[in-house]
Write a protein that holds these residues in place. Structure first.
Motif, PDB file in Angstrom:
ATOM      1  N   TYR A  12       0.866  -1.174   0.000  1.00 41.09           N
ATOM      2  CA  TYR A  12       0.000   0.000   0.000  1.00 41.09           C
ATOM      3  C   TYR A  12       0.906   1.229   0.000  1.00 41.09           C
ATOM      4  O   TYR A  12       1.814   1.335   0.835  1.00 41.09           O
ATOM      5  CB  TYR A  12      -0.904  -0.004   1.225  1.00 41.09           C
ATOM      6  CG  TYR A  12      -1.839  -1.193   1.277  1.00 41.09           C
ATOM      7  CD1 TYR A  12      -3.054  -1.176   0.602  1.00 41.09           C
ATOM      8  CD2 TYR A  12      -1.489  -2.338   1.989  1.00 41.09           C
ATOM      9  CE1 TYR A  12      -3.902  -2.271   0.633  1.00 41.09           C
ATOM     10  CE2 TYR A  12      -2.337  -3.436   2.034  1.00 41.09           C
ATOM     11  CZ  TYR A  12      -3.537  -3.395   1.348  1.00 41.09           C
ATOM     12  OH  TYR A  12      -4.372  -4.484   1.384  1.00 41.09           O
ATOM     13  N   PHE A  13       0.644   2.146  -0.902  1.00 42.52           N
ATOM     14  CA  PHE A  13       1.531   3.302  -1.039  1.00 42.52           C
ATOM     15  C   PHE A  13       0.750   4.506  -1.538  1.00 42.52           C
ATOM     16  O   PHE A  13      -0.343   4.380  -2.103  1.00 42.52           O
ATOM     17  CB  PHE A  13       2.685   2.985  -2.002  1.00 42.52           C
ATOM     18  CG  PHE A  13       2.253   2.760  -3.431  1.00 42.52           C
ATOM     19  CD1 PHE A  13       2.277   3.792  -4.359  1.00 42.52           C
ATOM     20  CD2 PHE A  13       1.819   1.515  -3.851  1.00 42.52           C
ATOM     21  CE1 PHE A  13       1.884   3.594  -5.679  1.00 42.52           C
ATOM     22  CE2 PHE A  13       1.417   1.292  -5.161  1.00 42.52           C
ATOM     23  CZ  PHE A  13       1.444   2.337  -6.075  1.00 42.52           C
ATOM     24  N   THR A  14       1.323   5.685  -1.326  1.00 41.56           N
ATOM     25  CA  THR A  14       0.760   6.915  -1.875  1.00 41.56           C
ATOM     26  C   THR A  14       1.598   7.351  -3.061  1.00 41.56           C
ATOM     27  O   THR A  14       2.801   7.086  -3.126  1.00 41.56           O
ATOM     28  CB  THR A  14       0.713   8.032  -0.818  1.00 41.56           C
ATOM     29  OG1 THR A  14       2.032   8.239  -0.286  1.00 41.56           O
ATOM     30  CG2 THR A  14      -0.229   7.664   0.315  1.00 41.56           C
ATOM     31  N   ALA A  15       0.948   8.027  -4.006  1.00 40.00           N
ATOM     32  CA  ALA A  15       1.642   8.420  -5.228  1.00 40.00           C
ATOM     33  C   ALA A  15       0.985   9.653  -5.830  1.00 40.00           C
ATOM     34  O   ALA A  15      -0.161  10.006  -5.513  1.00 40.00           O
ATOM     35  CB  ALA A  15       1.635   7.274  -6.240  1.00 40.00           C
ATOM     36  N   HIS A  16       1.729  10.297  -6.731  1.00 39.35           N
ATOM     37  CA  HIS A  16       1.261  11.473  -7.458  1.00 39.35           C
ATOM     38  C   HIS A  16       1.337  11.191  -8.963  1.00 39.35           C
ATOM     39  O   HIS A  16       2.262  10.530  -9.434  1.00 39.35           O
ATOM     40  CB  HIS A  16       2.138  12.693  -7.159  1.00 39.35           C
ATOM     41  CG  HIS A  16       2.247  13.031  -5.705  1.00 39.35           C
ATOM     42  ND1 HIS A  16       1.483  14.000  -5.097  1.00 39.35           N
ATOM     43  CD2 HIS A  16       3.036  12.527  -4.731  1.00 39.35           C
ATOM     44  CE1 HIS A  16       1.791  14.079  -3.829  1.00 39.35           C
ATOM     45  NE2 HIS A  16       2.746  13.197  -3.573  1.00 39.35           N
ATOM     46  N   GLY A  17       0.374  11.734  -9.698  1.00 44.06           N
ATOM     47  CA  GLY A  17       0.485  11.750 -11.157  1.00 44.06           C
ATOM     48  C   GLY A  17      -0.009  10.523 -11.883  1.00 44.06           C
ATOM     49  O   GLY A  17       0.234  10.400 -13.083  1.00 44.06           O
ATOM     50  N   ILE A  18      -0.704   9.602 -11.209  1.00 49.23           N
ATOM     51  CA  ILE A  18      -1.211   8.423 -11.920  1.00 49.23           C
ATOM     52  C   ILE A  18      -2.428   8.782 -12.767  1.00 49.23           C
ATOM     53  O   ILE A  18      -2.458   8.467 -13.963  1.00 49.23           O
ATOM     54  CB  ILE A  18      -1.500   7.275 -10.933  1.00 49.23           C
ATOM     55  CG1 ILE A  18      -0.176   6.773 -10.326  1.00 49.23           C
ATOM     56  CG2 ILE A  18      -2.226   6.135 -11.634  1.00 49.23           C
ATOM     57  CD1 ILE A  18      -0.335   5.595  -9.384  1.00 49.23           C
ATOM     58  N   PRO A  19      -3.472   9.460 -12.228  1.00 48.31           N
ATOM     59  CA  PRO A  19      -4.564   9.906 -13.103  1.00 48.31           C
ATOM     60  C   PRO A  19      -4.073  11.050 -13.993  1.00 48.31           C
ATOM     61  O   PRO A  19      -3.645  12.095 -13.502  1.00 48.31           O
ATOM     62  CB  PRO A  19      -5.645  10.382 -12.122  1.00 48.31           C
ATOM     63  CG  PRO A  19      -5.252   9.839 -10.795  1.00 48.31           C
ATOM     64  CD  PRO A  19      -3.758   9.758 -10.810  1.00 48.31           C
ATOM     65  N   LYS A  20      -4.111  10.881 -15.279  1.00 48.35           N
ATOM     66  CA  LYS A  20      -3.547  11.872 -16.194  1.00 48.35           C
ATOM     67  C   LYS A  20      -4.450  13.081 -16.382  1.00 48.35           C
ATOM     68  O   LYS A  20      -4.031  14.083 -16.957  1.00 48.35           O
ATOM     69  CB  LYS A  20      -3.259  11.219 -17.551  1.00 48.35           C
ATOM     70  CG  LYS A  20      -2.287  10.044 -17.458  1.00 48.35           C
ATOM     71  CD  LYS A  20      -1.004  10.403 -16.722  1.00 48.35           C
ATOM     72  CE  LYS A  20      -0.080   9.207 -16.567  1.00 48.35           C
ATOM     73  NZ  LYS A  20       1.098   9.517 -15.717  1.00 48.35           N
TER      74      LYS A  20
END
Length: 263
Positions: free
Chosen positions: A192-200
């Motif tokens: 489980y992780f957090t991220a930025h920029g996956i939904p374009k």
């Protein structure tokens, strides 16, 4: 227990003018290693055995100009309010995992030392021509595997290694930035992780929570939406608190459970 000791007696002084502390400016002096200077901080890492009052010195390379960071075990979320909770080593098997980074912050080594002998080994080497960022190392599977965060592709991702330093596979990949790991389910081998920029179609600064299998398959968003989110995962990885908002909305919070088919 362990302790770091740094010798800066041989480092030259640096002077700055403090213009805000009093009506009259004052001179502040402290030791500072300027880039390119031959003299640098000497750091030692010691392991102490309290009952015998003895200590072992970890075998660091004292020729390199580097800073040392010891990896610590993450605190349980339920103990965050306890200011007296001890900070434990990451390993429970008599090892010290630590990283060294060069003075120019372009060379990072992930290392492990034996807590009984001080003998040390380099597991992972990162060499960039840019400033190196880092995240805490994650041990799993009875300390036979570890997750290492790196920007070696130009994007920040997690890589799965065994604890001998052999790369097994890239866990996350693609043109997005992984921010941090917030939970690992070892039974289902899920990160489980957090991220930025996956939904374009969204602001790339919006952060969201995701899950992915450790073999790199099954990427799935757990709190999608056109919002920036802040997530706090339970120790069980069964549910999380989702705080979300935008500049033009009222902040909201909700408790979400992880669907059973994702556990």
């Amino acid at each position: 227990m362990y302790s770091k000791r740094t010798d800066s007696r041989h480092i030259n002084d640096l002077w700055v003018i403090n213009t805000t502390s009093n009506k009259r400016p004052t001179l502040e002096t402290y030791k500072y290693h300027m880039p390119g200077e031959d003299e640098y901080y000497k750091t030692e890492l010691h392991v102490f055995d309290i009952p015998s009052k003895s200590n072992i010195k970890v075998q660091l390379d004292t020729v390199k100009q580097q800073s040392i960071q010891v990896y610590r075990a993450p605190r349980l979320k339920s103990s965050y309010d306890d200011d007296f909770s001890p900070s434990l080593l990451l390993s429970k098997k008599g090892k010290i995992y630590y990283s060294t980074i060069s003075r120019d912050r372009k060379k990072l080594d992930i290392c492990v030392a034996d807590i009984n002998t001080g003998e040390t080994k380099v597991l992972i080497e990162e060499r960039f021509n840019t400033y190196i960022e880092s995240r805490p190392l994650v041990l799993l599977n009875n300390e036979t595997e570890m997750l290492h965060w790196a920007e070696r592709s130009g994007w920040a991702h997690y890589y799965l290694y065994d604890t001998e330093g052999n790369l097994k596979n890239e866990v996350t990949s693609g043109s997005y930035h992984v921010e941090r790991a917030i939970g690992v389910d070892e039974k289902s081998r899920t990160l489980y992780f957090t991220a930025h920029g996956i939904p374009k179609n969204q602001d790339p600064y919006y952060e969201h929570l995701y899950k992915i299998n450790l073999n790199g398959s099954g990427l799935q968003a757990l709190n999608p939406g056109d919002y920036n989110t802040s997530t706090s995962m339970a120790d069980s990885n069964a549910y999380f608190v989702n705080n979300y908002s935008r500049v033009n909305t009222v902040p909201k919070s909700e408790l979400r459970s992880i669907p059973e088919n994702l556990l």
